[in-house]
Design a protein around this motif. Sequence first.
Motif, PDB file in Angstrom:
ATOM      1  N   LEU A 154       0.825  -1.209   0.000  1.00  0.00           N
ATOM      2  CA  LEU A 154       0.000   0.000   0.000  1.00  0.00           C
ATOM      3  C   LEU A 154       0.859   1.258   0.000  1.00  0.00           C
ATOM      4  CD1 LEU A 154      -2.723  -1.178   2.529  1.00  0.00           C
ATOM      5  CD2 LEU A 154      -3.101  -0.620   0.120  1.00  0.00           C
ATOM      6  N   LEU A 155       1.988   1.209   0.696  1.00  0.00           N
ATOM      7  CA  LEU A 155       2.889   2.359   0.719  1.00  0.00           C
ATOM      8  C   LEU A 155       3.498   2.606  -0.655  1.00  0.00           C
ATOM      9  CD1 LEU A 155       4.730   1.821   4.127  1.00  0.00           C
ATOM     10  CD2 LEU A 155       3.110   3.625   3.547  1.00  0.00           C
ATOM     11  N   ALA A 156       3.697   1.539  -1.417  1.00  0.00           N
ATOM     12  CA  ALA A 156       4.282   1.675  -2.750  1.00  0.00           C
ATOM     13  C   ALA A 156       3.307   2.300  -3.740  1.00  0.00           C
ATOM     14  CB  ALA A 156       4.740   0.309  -3.258  1.00  0.00           C
ATOM     15  N   PRO A 158       1.096   5.206  -3.743  1.00  0.00           N
ATOM     16  CA  PRO A 158       1.009   5.039  -2.293  1.00  0.00           C
ATOM     17  C   PRO A 158      -0.439   5.198  -1.805  1.00  0.00           C
ATOM     18  CG  PRO A 158       1.657   7.279  -2.788  1.00  0.00           C
ATOM     19  CD  PRO A 158       1.423   6.600  -4.114  1.00  0.00           C
ATOM     20  N   ASN A 159      -0.771   4.461  -0.753  1.00  0.00           N
ATOM     21  CA  ASN A 159      -2.098   4.547  -0.144  1.00  0.00           C
ATOM     22  C   ASN A 159      -1.920   4.480   1.372  1.00  0.00           C
ATOM     23  OD1 ASN A 159      -4.744   4.294   0.724  1.00  0.00           O
ATOM     24  ND2 ASN A 159      -5.339   2.943  -0.959  1.00  0.00           N
ATOM     25  N   LEU A 160      -1.577   5.616   1.949  1.00  0.00           N
ATOM     26  CA  LEU A 160      -1.288   5.664   3.381  1.00  0.00           C
ATOM     27  C   LEU A 160      -2.539   5.466   4.231  1.00  0.00           C
ATOM     28  CD1 LEU A 160       1.336   6.842   2.179  1.00  0.00           C
ATOM     29  CD2 LEU A 160       1.467   8.344   4.174  1.00  0.00           C
ATOM     30  N   VAL A 161      -3.695   5.849   3.704  1.00  0.00           N
ATOM     31  CA  VAL A 161      -4.936   5.728   4.472  1.00  0.00           C
ATOM     32  C   VAL A 161      -5.249   4.260   4.751  1.00  0.00           C
ATOM     33  CG1 VAL A 161      -7.423   6.112   4.443  1.00  0.00           C
ATOM     34  CG2 VAL A 161      -5.876   7.893   3.617  1.00  0.00           C
ATOM     35  N   GLU A 162      -5.177   3.428   3.710  1.00  0.00           N
ATOM     36  CA  GLU A 162      -5.465   2.007   3.891  1.00  0.00           C
ATOM     37  C   GLU A 162      -4.388   1.326   4.732  1.00  0.00           C
ATOM     38  OE1 GLU A 162      -8.233   0.560   3.112  1.00  0.00           O
ATOM     39  OE2 GLU A 162      -8.975   2.437   2.262  1.00  0.00           O
ATOM     40  N   ALA A 163      -3.143   1.748   4.559  1.00  0.00           N
ATOM     41  CA  ALA A 163      -2.057   1.183   5.363  1.00  0.00           C
ATOM     42  C   ALA A 163      -2.269   1.511   6.840  1.00  0.00           C
ATOM     43  CB  ALA A 163      -0.712   1.720   4.886  1.00  0.00           C
ATOM     44  N   ALA A 164      -2.725   2.728   7.120  1.00  0.00           N
ATOM     45  CA  ALA A 164      -2.994   3.127   8.503  1.00  0.00           C
ATOM     46  C   ALA A 164      -4.131   2.302   9.093  1.00  0.00           C
ATOM     47  CB  ALA A 164      -3.333   4.613   8.563  1.00  0.00           C
ATOM     48  N   ARG A 165      -5.120   1.965   8.282  1.00  0.00           N
ATOM     49  CA  ARG A 165      -6.236   1.157   8.770  1.00  0.00           C
ATOM     50  C   ARG A 165      -5.771  -0.262   9.107  1.00  0.00           C
ATOM     51  NH1 ARG A 165     -10.876   3.533   4.745  1.00  0.00           N
ATOM     52  NH2 ARG A 165     -11.780   4.993   6.227  1.00  0.00           N
ATOM     53  N   LEU A 166      -4.859  -0.795   8.314  1.00  0.00           N
ATOM     54  CA  LEU A 166      -4.316  -2.115   8.636  1.00  0.00           C
ATOM     55  C   LEU A 166      -3.573  -2.070   9.972  1.00  0.00           C
ATOM     56  CD1 LEU A 166      -2.908  -3.493   5.245  1.00  0.00           C
ATOM     57  CD2 LEU A 166      -5.004  -4.154   6.433  1.00  0.00           C
ATOM     58  N   ALA A 167      -2.790  -1.016  10.171  1.00  0.00           N
ATOM     59  CA  ALA A 167      -2.063  -0.866  11.435  1.00  0.00           C
ATOM     60  C   ALA A 167      -3.040  -0.708  12.597  1.00  0.00           C
ATOM     61  CB  ALA A 167      -1.123   0.335  11.358  1.00  0.00           C
ATOM     62  N   HIS A 168      -4.114   0.024  12.366  1.00  0.00           N
ATOM     63  CA  HIS A 168      -5.135   0.227  13.402  1.00  0.00           C
ATOM     64  C   HIS A 168      -5.781  -1.099  13.798  1.00  0.00           C
ATOM     65  CE1 HIS A 168      -8.533   2.204  15.464  1.00  0.00           C
ATOM     66  NE2 HIS A 168      -9.269   1.272  14.890  1.00  0.00           N
ATOM     67  N   THR A 169      -6.131  -1.899  12.800  1.00  0.00           N
ATOM     68  CA  THR A 169      -6.742  -3.207  13.071  1.00  0.00           C
ATOM     69  C   THR A 169      -5.781  -4.108  13.830  1.00  0.00           C
ATOM     70  OG1 THR A 169      -8.127  -3.066  11.095  1.00  0.00           O
ATOM     71  CG2 THR A 169      -7.750  -5.260  12.011  1.00  0.00           C
ATOM     72  N   LEU A 170      -4.530  -4.137  13.384  1.00  0.00           N
ATOM     73  CA  LEU A 170      -3.524  -4.972  14.036  1.00  0.00           C
ATOM     74  C   LEU A 170      -3.312  -4.530  15.480  1.00  0.00           C
ATOM     75  CD1 LEU A 170      -1.511  -7.283  13.686  1.00  0.00           C
ATOM     76  CD2 LEU A 170       0.167  -5.613  12.872  1.00  0.00           C
ATOM     77  N   LYS A 171      -3.349  -3.231  15.717  1.00  0.00           N
ATOM     78  CA  LYS A 171      -3.187  -2.695  17.072  1.00  0.00           C
ATOM     79  C   LYS A 171      -4.278  -3.214  17.998  1.00  0.00           C
ATOM     80  CE  LYS A 171      -4.646   1.432  17.760  1.00  0.00           C
ATOM     81  NZ  LYS A 171      -4.804   2.909  17.700  1.00  0.00           N
ATOM     82  N   GLY A 172      -5.526  -3.168  17.542  1.00  0.00           N
ATOM     83  CA  GLY A 172      -6.634  -3.624  18.371  1.00  0.00           C
ATOM     84  C   GLY A 172      -6.574  -5.111  18.667  1.00  0.00           C
ATOM     85  N   ILE A 173      -6.238  -5.899  17.649  1.00  0.00           N
ATOM     86  CA  ILE A 173      -6.149  -7.349  17.837  1.00  0.00           C
ATOM     87  C   ILE A 173      -5.001  -7.692  18.780  1.00  0.00           C
ATOM     88  CG2 ILE A 173      -5.733  -9.547  16.679  1.00  0.00           C
ATOM     89  CD1 ILE A 173      -6.993  -8.310  14.169  1.00  0.00           C
TER      90      ILE A 173
END
Length: 223
Positions: A154-156, A158-173
């Motif tokens: 996603l960074l490549a 680039p799509n930082l918004v979707e990458a941030a959402r993946l990080a957000h989901t991983l954080k909660g789990i």
Amino acid sequence: PNGQEALNVLRRQSYDLVLMDVQMPVMDGYEATHFLRRLPQFKDLPIIAMTANALHTDRKQALEVGMNDHIPKPIKLQLLLSKLLQWIPPKKSETTVPTNQSLELPPKELPANVPGLAIATALNRLNQNTSLYLRLLDVFQRNQFNTVEKMQELLAEPNLVEAARLAHTLKGIAGSLGAKGLETASRTAEAQLREGNVVPDSLATLEKELKQVLKAVADLLAR
């Protein structure tokens, strides 16, 4: 999963209650709820927001779009159960199965901690339900093993918004599983992604923490 997929599932099958993650790609939980409330068949469906914060503003926003309640992540089992009891009306046809008729095997004994996982902390949130914890670990390893790779793709773009959402989901789990190091690394990556200033070292740390947790999960499930 994303908000559009959630809507599609709800159209195909009826549910007593919806646990709505507010951070989803394509359509977030707020937008999905707003759409549902415009349809007559969903006007009384209990919808509970799940967010990574316990802020008053999160609860206020959830209620404003038509959600019934709010649960912060990582989710505590006792709080979740109380919300389910509060919002799901009992069915007259329900019958109670005596607990002594359960066919489940005795739960495994787990160590209090292993590298990457504070197991005792996670089990406290799950009311000492070891079987549930192991099932959550299994789901985690099957769904999150390539999260960092997805973020890099996603960074490549680039799509930082979707990458941030993946990080957000991983954080909660990670928080729910007691993976404190992974939770912290995910939080750092999410913050940088939302600011548009990604530090390569942060992704490297995130990948390292994820690999450590995945190894711990594999070892626990193989016991």
